[in-house]
Design a protein around this motif. Structure first.
Motif, PDB file in Angstrom:
ATOM      1  N   HIS A 198       0.854  -1.192   0.035  1.00 47.19           N
ATOM      2  CA  HIS A 198       0.012   0.166   0.064  1.00 47.19           C
ATOM      3  C   HIS A 198       0.986   1.246  -0.017  1.00 47.19           C
ATOM      4  N   THR A 199       1.660   1.127   0.760  1.00 45.07           N
ATOM      5  CA  THR A 199       2.738   2.516   0.864  1.00 45.07           C
ATOM      6  C   THR A 199       3.585   2.920  -0.342  1.00 45.07           C
ATOM      7  N   HIS A 200       3.757   1.933  -1.189  1.00 43.53           N
ATOM      8  CA  HIS A 200       4.622   1.843  -2.415  1.00 43.53           C
ATOM      9  C   HIS A 200       6.088   2.177  -1.904  1.00 43.53           C
ATOM     10  N   HIS A 201       6.490   2.144  -0.593  1.00 41.54           N
ATOM     11  CA  HIS A 201       7.789   2.238  -0.083  1.00 41.54           C
ATOM     12  C   HIS A 201       8.244   0.826   0.502  1.00 41.54           C
ATOM     13  N   VAL A 221       5.927   2.464 -11.844  1.00 44.08           N
ATOM     14  CA  VAL A 221       7.094   2.663 -12.643  1.00 44.08           C
ATOM     15  C   VAL A 221       7.871   3.721 -12.193  1.00 44.08           C
ATOM     16  N   ARG A 222       7.185   4.748 -11.996  1.00 45.40           N
ATOM     17  CA  ARG A 222       7.892   6.176 -11.757  1.00 45.40           C
ATOM     18  C   ARG A 222       8.666   5.926 -10.301  1.00 45.40           C
ATOM     19  N   GLU A 223       8.182   5.042  -9.572  1.00 43.08           N
ATOM     20  CA  GLU A 223       8.950   4.965  -8.179  1.00 43.08           C
ATOM     21  C   GLU A 223       9.946   3.742  -8.026  1.00 43.08           C
ATOM     22  N   TRP A 224      10.073   2.961  -9.190  1.00 36.38           N
ATOM     23  CA  TRP A 224      10.952   2.108  -9.230  1.00 36.38           C
ATOM     24  C   TRP A 224      12.572   2.358  -9.130  1.00 36.38           C
ATOM     25  N   TYR A 246       7.461  11.839 -10.356  1.00 41.42           N
ATOM     26  CA  TYR A 246       6.639  12.307 -11.473  1.00 41.42           C
ATOM     27  C   TYR A 246       7.362  12.762 -12.822  1.00 41.42           C
ATOM     28  N   LYS A 247       8.110  14.008 -12.235  1.00 39.92           N
ATOM     29  CA  LYS A 247       8.863  14.542 -13.352  1.00 39.92           C
ATOM     30  C   LYS A 247       9.971  14.026 -13.797  1.00 39.92           C
ATOM     31  N   ARG A 248      10.692  12.813 -12.956  1.00 39.59           N
ATOM     32  CA  ARG A 248      11.826  12.276 -13.539  1.00 39.59           C
ATOM     33  C   ARG A 248      11.117  11.258 -14.428  1.00 39.59           C
ATOM     34  N   TYR A 249      10.130  10.413 -14.140  1.00 39.73           N
ATOM     35  CA  TYR A 249       9.381   9.597 -15.401  1.00 39.73           C
ATOM     36  C   TYR A 249       9.212  10.266 -16.635  1.00 39.73           C
ATOM     37  N   ARG A 250       8.499  11.427 -16.329  1.00 35.72           N
ATOM     38  CA  ARG A 250       8.089  12.153 -17.667  1.00 35.72           C
ATOM     39  C   ARG A 250       9.229  12.331 -18.580  1.00 35.72           C
ATOM     40  N   LYS A 251      10.150  12.946 -17.840  1.00 33.83           N
ATOM     41  CA  LYS A 251      11.480  13.073 -18.481  1.00 33.83           C
ATOM     42  C   LYS A 251      12.152  11.862 -19.225  1.00 33.83           C
ATOM     43  N   ILE A 252      11.826  10.593 -18.764  1.00 31.23           N
ATOM     44  CA  ILE A 252      12.759   9.789 -19.459  1.00 31.23           C
ATOM     45  C   ILE A 252      12.085   8.578 -20.019  1.00 31.23           C
ATOM     46  N   PHE A 258      16.461   4.543 -22.051  1.00 37.49           N
ATOM     47  CA  PHE A 258      15.851   4.293 -20.803  1.00 37.49           C
ATOM     48  C   PHE A 258      14.906   2.816 -21.226  1.00 37.49           C
ATOM     49  N   ILE A 259      14.221   3.001 -22.290  1.00 41.26           N
ATOM     50  CA  ILE A 259      13.455   1.807 -22.597  1.00 41.26           C
ATOM     51  C   ILE A 259      14.157   0.292 -22.532  1.00 41.26           C
ATOM     52  N   GLU A 260      15.372   0.598 -23.082  1.00 41.65           N
ATOM     53  CA  GLU A 260      16.187  -0.728 -23.217  1.00 41.65           C
ATOM     54  C   GLU A 260      16.885  -0.953 -21.843  1.00 41.65           C
ATOM     55  N   PHE A 261      17.064   0.194 -21.142  1.00 39.32           N
ATOM     56  CA  PHE A 261      17.617  -0.067 -19.734  1.00 39.32           C
ATOM     57  C   PHE A 261      16.465  -0.905 -18.832  1.00 39.32           C
ATOM     58  N   LYS A 262      15.118  -0.356 -18.948  1.00 39.36           N
ATOM     59  CA  LYS A 262      14.243  -0.794 -18.110  1.00 39.36           C
ATOM     60  C   LYS A 262      13.934  -2.360 -18.458  1.00 39.36           C
ATOM     61  N   LYS A 263      14.038  -2.674 -19.773  1.00 44.24           N
ATOM     62  CA  LYS A 263      13.889  -3.972 -20.166  1.00 44.24           C
ATOM     63  C   LYS A 263      14.846  -5.072 -19.488  1.00 44.24           C
ATOM     64  N   LYS A 264      16.085  -4.310 -19.506  1.00 44.65           N
ATOM     65  CA  LYS A 264      17.368  -5.299 -19.054  1.00 44.65           C
ATOM     66  C   LYS A 264      17.267  -5.502 -17.590  1.00 44.65           C
ATOM     67  N   GLN A 265      16.624  -4.346 -16.851  1.00 39.54           N
ATOM     68  CA  GLN A 265      16.603  -4.345 -15.387  1.00 39.54           C
ATOM     69  C   GLN A 265      15.210  -4.787 -14.538  1.00 39.54           C
ATOM     70  N   LEU A 266      14.247  -5.123 -15.645  1.00 39.50           N
ATOM     71  CA  LEU A 266      12.960  -5.626 -14.991  1.00 39.50           C
ATOM     72  C   LEU A 266      13.135  -6.584 -13.889  1.00 39.50           C
ATOM     73  N   LYS A 267      13.714  -7.881 -14.377  1.00 39.14           N
ATOM     74  CA  LYS A 267      13.804  -8.969 -13.729  1.00 39.14           C
ATOM     75  C   LYS A 267      14.282  -8.457 -12.206  1.00 39.14           C
ATOM     76  N   LYS A 268      15.447  -7.729 -12.259  1.00 39.12           N
ATOM     77  CA  LYS A 268      15.925  -7.371 -10.762  1.00 39.12           C
ATOM     78  C   LYS A 268      14.881  -6.488 -10.138  1.00 39.12           C
ATOM     79  N   GLU A 269      14.043  -5.627 -10.659  1.00 33.58           N
ATOM     80  CA  GLU A 269      13.076  -4.855  -9.827  1.00 33.58           C
ATOM     81  C   GLU A 269      12.064  -5.860  -9.269  1.00 33.58           C
TER      82      GLU A 269
END
Length: 279
Positions: A198-201, A221-224, A246-252, A258-269
């Motif tokens: 619930h807290t997303h923390h 995702v923006r909190e990951w 919010y601003k960070r995710y909108r920017k990237i 980032f799209i490629e980085f997200k794919k590579k790091q998704l398993k770790k997340e």
């Protein structure tokens, strides 16, 4: 796991396949999701659960987002469930909140804030928040009184003051995070572990008065963590307010790197959002 928010996080085939592979690599033989799978349980969450069930058993308890579009009766039918794992029981429930984390404000003030800002203003709950919480606590006590086995407990909402928010902007929302009365009940019974979200923390695991609490919600995702890691890896994309999710995710979010980085790091997340218990 909790707080997958598969609709808001735009889970497609790649994300679901990566999640399944991650769980299989971790030798997960039963997955329990502690709420907030999506904002549409019937049309989004249930097909997702069915897909996962082809690979391993899946159980869940509702979060507040899962309740959108449900009647009070439908919510209550799913409120408390019990499963047996060897000599231990998993008791799962949604929980709720009663404003006890912010006692200095009146119920009227909390309700005003809820109707202005909080997602749950969209839900069709038929009683006040303190009344709902008291009902759940009473129902939970009735279940726990009949249990002698060691208990694992899963709920969506926050059960102890140690896990509320302390950022000045978010403190006003602590009233809607959960109730300190859950921990008061837990202490009376042989509960060894409590998993919540619930807290997303991601607090990780923490012992409180003999009970080990686990909080590793996936969140939006923006909190990951991978968003922060991307900026560390590609510092040329950093900017003055990149601490703001919010601003960070909108920017990237549309940046090819980032799209490629997200794919590579998704398993770790996904791995970081797992609480694994050997039973």
């Amino acid at each position: 796991m909790s707080d997958l928010h598969i609709d808001s996080n735009q889970f497609g085939a790649f994300e679901i396949e990566t999640l399944i592979q991650t769980l299989q690599d971790e030798n997960i033989d039963h997955l329990h999701i502690a709420g907030d799978i999506s904002n549409d349980f019937k049309n989004i969450s249930q097909p997702f659960i069915n897909q996962l069930c082809h690979h391993f058993p899946v159980s869940y308890n509702l979060g507040n987002h899962d309740m959108l579009g449900m009647s009070e009766e439908e919510i209550r039918q799913r409120e408390i469930q019990i499963q047996q794992f060897g000599d231990r029981q998993l008791v799962s429930l949604s929980g709720w909140y009663d404003y006890s984390f912010v006692p200095e404000k009146s119920e009227e003030e909390h309700l005003k804030n809820k109707l202005l800002y909080w997602f749950d203003r969209r839900l069709e709950r038929t009683e006040s928040d303190p009344t709902i919480t008291n009902h759940i606590l009473s129902q939970l006590e009735s279940v726990l009184q009949q249990t002698t086995s060691p208990i694992l407990l899963s709920l969506h909402f926050v059960p102890h003051d140690d896990f509320i928010l302390h950022h000045p902007y978010f403190e006003r929302f602590n009233a809607f995070l959960g109730s300190r009365h859950f921990h008061t009940v837990f202490k009376k019974y042989p509960i060894t572990d409590v998993i919540f979200g619930h807290t997303h923390h991601r607090f990780g695991s923490r012992m409180v008065e003999g009970i080990r609490y686990h909080a590793r919600p996936l969140g939006y995702v923006r909190e990951w963590e991978l968003c922060k890691d991307f900026l560390k890896t590609f510092p040329s994309y950093r900017f003055k307010e990149d601490y703001h999710p919010y601003k960070r995710y909108r920017k990237i979010q549309h940046v090819p790197e980032f799209i490629e980085f997200k794919k590579k790091q998704l398993k770790k997340e996904f791995q970081d959002a797992l609480t694994i218990l050997d039973l």
